[in-house]
Design a protein around this motif. Structure first.
Motif, PDB file in Angstrom:
ATOM      1  N   UNK A 152       0.708  -1.052   0.016  1.00 36.51           N
ATOM      2  CA  UNK A 152       0.150  -0.196  -0.013  1.00 36.51           C
ATOM      3  C   UNK A 152       1.087   1.246   0.087  1.00 36.51           C
ATOM      4  N   UNK A 153       2.286   1.177   0.293  1.00 43.64           N
ATOM      5  CA  UNK A 153       2.965   2.367   0.231  1.00 43.64           C
ATOM      6  C   UNK A 153       3.329   2.838  -1.258  1.00 43.64           C
ATOM      7  N   UNK A 154       3.020   4.325  -1.148  1.00 43.81           N
ATOM      8  CA  UNK A 154       3.426   5.032  -2.277  1.00 43.81           C
ATOM      9  C   UNK A 154       4.643   4.749  -2.762  1.00 43.81           C
ATOM     10  N   UNK A 155       4.777   5.225  -4.142  1.00 46.45           N
ATOM     11  CA  UNK A 155       6.293   5.235  -4.759  1.00 46.45           C
ATOM     12  C   UNK A 155       6.827   6.478  -4.208  1.00 46.45           C
ATOM     13  N   UNK A 156       8.177   6.674  -3.977  1.00 54.54           N
ATOM     14  CA  UNK A 156       9.353   5.508  -4.176  1.00 54.54           C
ATOM     15  C   UNK A 156       9.226   4.837  -3.157  1.00 54.54           C
ATOM     16  N   UNK A 157       8.518   4.953  -1.921  1.00 61.47           N
ATOM     17  CA  UNK A 157       8.708   4.296  -0.809  1.00 61.47           C
ATOM     18  C   UNK A 157       8.515   2.809  -0.832  1.00 61.47           C
ATOM     19  N   UNK A 158       7.436   2.345  -1.741  1.00 66.63           N
ATOM     20  CA  UNK A 158       7.155   1.031  -1.914  1.00 66.63           C
ATOM     21  C   UNK A 158       8.422   0.414  -2.589  1.00 66.63           C
ATOM     22  N   UNK A 159       9.100   0.877  -3.500  1.00 63.79           N
ATOM     23  CA  UNK A 159      10.128   0.460  -4.037  1.00 63.79           C
ATOM     24  C   UNK A 159      11.478   0.250  -3.212  1.00 63.79           C
ATOM     25  N   UNK A 160      11.483   1.215  -2.211  1.00 61.77           N
ATOM     26  CA  UNK A 160      12.468   1.101  -1.076  1.00 61.77           C
ATOM     27  C   UNK A 160      12.370  -0.107  -0.418  1.00 61.77           C
ATOM     28  N   UNK A 161      11.202  -0.105   0.316  1.00 64.87           N
ATOM     29  CA  UNK A 161      10.977  -1.389   1.140  1.00 64.87           C
ATOM     30  C   UNK A 161      11.129  -2.620   0.180  1.00 64.87           C
ATOM     31  N   UNK A 162      10.790  -2.707  -0.969  1.00 66.49           N
ATOM     32  CA  UNK A 162      10.864  -3.781  -1.501  1.00 66.49           C
ATOM     33  C   UNK A 162      12.448  -4.252  -1.835  1.00 66.49           C
ATOM     34  N   UNK A 163      13.405  -3.079  -2.111  1.00 66.68           N
ATOM     35  CA  UNK A 163      14.916  -3.244  -2.002  1.00 66.68           C
ATOM     36  C   UNK A 163      15.379  -3.806  -0.705  1.00 66.68           C
ATOM     37  N   UNK A 164      14.807  -3.255   0.324  1.00 63.38           N
ATOM     38  CA  UNK A 164      15.187  -3.576   1.787  1.00 63.38           C
ATOM     39  C   UNK A 164      14.900  -4.844   1.889  1.00 63.38           C
ATOM     40  N   UNK A 165      13.552  -5.403   1.667  1.00 60.57           N
ATOM     41  CA  UNK A 165      13.155  -6.840   1.638  1.00 60.57           C
ATOM     42  C   UNK A 165      14.238  -7.826   0.815  1.00 60.57           C
ATOM     43  N   UNK A 166      14.568  -7.293  -0.277  1.00 60.99           N
ATOM     44  CA  UNK A 166      15.502  -8.362  -0.886  1.00 60.99           C
ATOM     45  C   UNK A 166      16.672  -8.241  -0.254  1.00 60.99           C
ATOM     46  N   UNK A 167      17.209  -7.387   0.119  1.00 61.25           N
ATOM     47  CA  UNK A 167      18.572  -7.236   0.907  1.00 61.25           C
ATOM     48  C   UNK A 167      18.247  -8.189   2.302  1.00 61.25           C
ATOM     49  N   UNK A 168      17.073  -8.194   2.758  1.00 59.62           N
ATOM     50  CA  UNK A 168      17.039  -9.102   4.045  1.00 59.62           C
ATOM     51  C   UNK A 168      17.039 -10.406   3.676  1.00 59.62           C
TER      52      UNK A 168
END
Length: 563
Positions: A152-168
């Motif tokens: 539900x996060x707007x961009x670019x925040x959703x993209x950042x969380x996705x990058x952070x999740x991939x790193x996790x």
């Protein structure tokens, strides 16, 4: 030289054998150095021999947790009562909330008037969403609506969380918990270019280090489970099916990934096609491969996953596995984490099987905190366990009341707690021998350490026990000081058939005194005594023959054998 090693549980497994620190811990170099290690208990069990001092990080006791709740909700008696009842009704969450960070999260959700979760993944989901919302509000960029899903996060925040999740996820696969600024920059480039996002919207914390070469900063997730949740969410939302299937095949049974995959199953409700394919061994049918159903620990972990998503059909298929046909659970020799102990306990108390022949948890490196988890599930349960094996663990006298409660609640008939150092020191332990509801007929506590007071307490309980038939106290340190209690017990007790006291510092004269007390006992058939001088061998043999002659004259077929 003294080494202080804080956080052994976060030390990557591959470095425990192939690094300088691993060499020191394993005593391959500097074997005489002092080594003080702190760790969560599930990891520290392997350090029994290496560490000079081992400090287990246990978190709150229940009393401390309740006191913390009272202090946080000061004056709100109804709220305190409501939260206390909730923790009593949700054992999984209750166990989690002995970790201070987790009770902080729960109180945070409680004060926000959010429906309290029934599983760990929902607990962390709410916390992550609320933390992100608070972050934006704190920096003057409140979201129009509180997010309910990370998507539900707007961009670019959703993209950042996705990058952070991939790193996790990548970091978990590499057993990595700490990141440099450069690693964050490479994995999450949009964090660097977005104002006030370097802390991952509140999900990362920065730690400054002062070294000879200057100041450095590293980052880590607020808690390991946050990293695990983000990684699980990334699997569900972003991995290709072939990548997801390969990861399941390679890592699903890894202890390192256990909690992440538990969250993954919860998020997907166990219905992912890749997961079904993995479970069935390559087919897309929602069945469980016999390969998994032949391993009890794997069954327990799967059972918990399906139980969490309320898939009782799959739970039933696990219960009916051939490996449980004999109603025996055997985890002997397996190092069990707190999560594994919870899985075993949940299976015992939630499955349709209510009568178990055997629960073998011997040599599992179980400590008092682990037994506490088992106790919370089994105490006052409606299951029976005929044989309970707890020998060769790390239990101490602090576990005495837990063991006693489990024995009485589960109607245990044979118990072995041998090889647990001071376990026999707890006076509360012996209530299981004298309690009116006790079914205990056999007790083995060899290789324990009994003080004179503890030994007296034990044999006083034997005196009043009317069901105990077998007692093993070999190599427990019993001395002549306990002679009176032993003789009184074997004179009075009418159920004991076998008593073994080999390898104890009891004199030959005391052995003779004990044997003489058996002249009035017509039930004991085997007595294994400590070594005695050759000079009194004839006296012992004579008394043994006298007792057996008396028994035959009274028509008693069971003779006494002294070994």
């Amino acid at each position: 030289m003294l080494f202080l090693f804080d956080g052994f549980d976060e030390f990557p497994e591959h470095l425990r054998e192939s690094s300088l620190i691993g060499e020191i811990i394993n005593r391959n170099i500097l074997p005489l150095c002092g080594l003080v290690v702190s760790s969560r208990p599930h990891a520290s069990v392997i350090l029994r021999e290496q560490a000079t001092i081992k400090v287990d990080i246990l978190g709150f006791t229940e009393k401390e947790r309740h006191r913390y709740i009272e202090q946080t909700l000061k004056g709100q008696s109804q709220s305190i009562a409501k939260l206390t009842q909730y923790l009593q009704d949700h054992l999984t969450i209750s166990n989690l909330c002995l970790v201070p960070f987790n009770i902080v999260i729960l109180l945070f959700l409680f004060k926000m008037d959010i429906t309290l979760p029934s599983d760990s993944s929902t607990l962390y989901h709410h916390f992550i969403c609320l933390t992100i919302c608070r972050h934006f509000a704190k920096y003057g960029h409140p979201l129009k609506n509180n997010i309910k899903q990370l998507a539900d996060l707007p961009e670019p925040y959703s993209k950042i969380v996705k990058q952070l999740s991939k790193l996790a996820l990548q970091a978990l696969n590499n057993n990595q918990l700490v990141f440099t600024y450069e690693e964050i920059e490479a994995a999450c480039p949009d964090i660097i270019t977005t104002s006030e996002a370097i802390n991952g919207f509140g999900l990362l914390q920065a730690v400054q280090h002062f070294r000879l070469t200057g100041k450095a900063t590293t980052f880590n997730f607020l808690h390991l489970t946050i990293q695990e949740y983000l990684a699980a969410n990334y699997i569900v939302t972003d991995l290709r099916p072939d990548e997801e299937f390969r990861l399941l095949c390679e890592q699903f049974w890894s202890d390192l990934h256990a909690n992440m995959f538990s969250i993954y199953v919860k998020l997907s409700k166990g219905q992912r096609s890749s997961f079904k394919k993995f479970l069935s061994g390559g087919d897309n049918n929602i069945t469980i491969s016999t390969e998994f159903l032949c391993d009890q620990l794997k069954c327990f972990r799967l059972f918990r996953c399906f139980h969490d998503v309320l898939d009782y059909h799959m739970c039933k298929s696990i219960e009916e596995a051939e490996i449980f046909k004999e109603k025996k659970i055997n985890c002997s020799g397996t190092i069990l984490s707190a999560t594994d102990l919870e899985c075993v306990s949940l299976f015992l108390t939630s499955s349709s099987h209510k009568q178990w022949v055997e629960l073998d948890l011997s040599s599992c490196y179980i400590q008092n905190c682990g037994l506490y988890i088992i106790h919370k599930y089994l105490n006052q349960s409606d299951i029976t366990i005929t044989n309970l094996w707890l020998y060769d663990n790390d239990l101490t006298k602090s576990s005495s009341s837990f063991i006693s409660d489990i024995v009485l609640s589960c109607k245990v008939e044979v118990l072995s707690i041998s090889g647990n150092s001071t376990i026999g020191e707890g006076g509360k332990l012996y209530t299981m021998l004298t309690h009116p509801s006790s079914m205990l007929t056999g007790l083995a506590m060899d290789d324990s350490s009994l003080s004179s007071i503890a030994a007296r307490t034990l044999f006083t309980a034997v005196k009043y026990s009317n069901k105990l038939k077998v007692l093993y106290t070999n190599h427990t340190g019993i001395t002549d000081d306990v002679a009176e209690e032993i003789t009184t017990a074997i004179t009075t007790n009418k159920s004991l058939v076998r008593l073994r006291m080999w390898d104890n510092p009891i004199s030959g004269e005391t052995t003779v005194t004990i044997l003489q007390a058996l002249r009035g006992n017509m039930t004991l058939q085997e007595l294994v005594v400590p070594s005695y001088p050759t000079a009194i061998k004839d006296r012992i043999t004579s008394i043994e023959q006298e007792i057996n002659t008396k028994r035959r004259s009274q028509g008693i077929q069971d003779k006494l054998t002294v070994i």
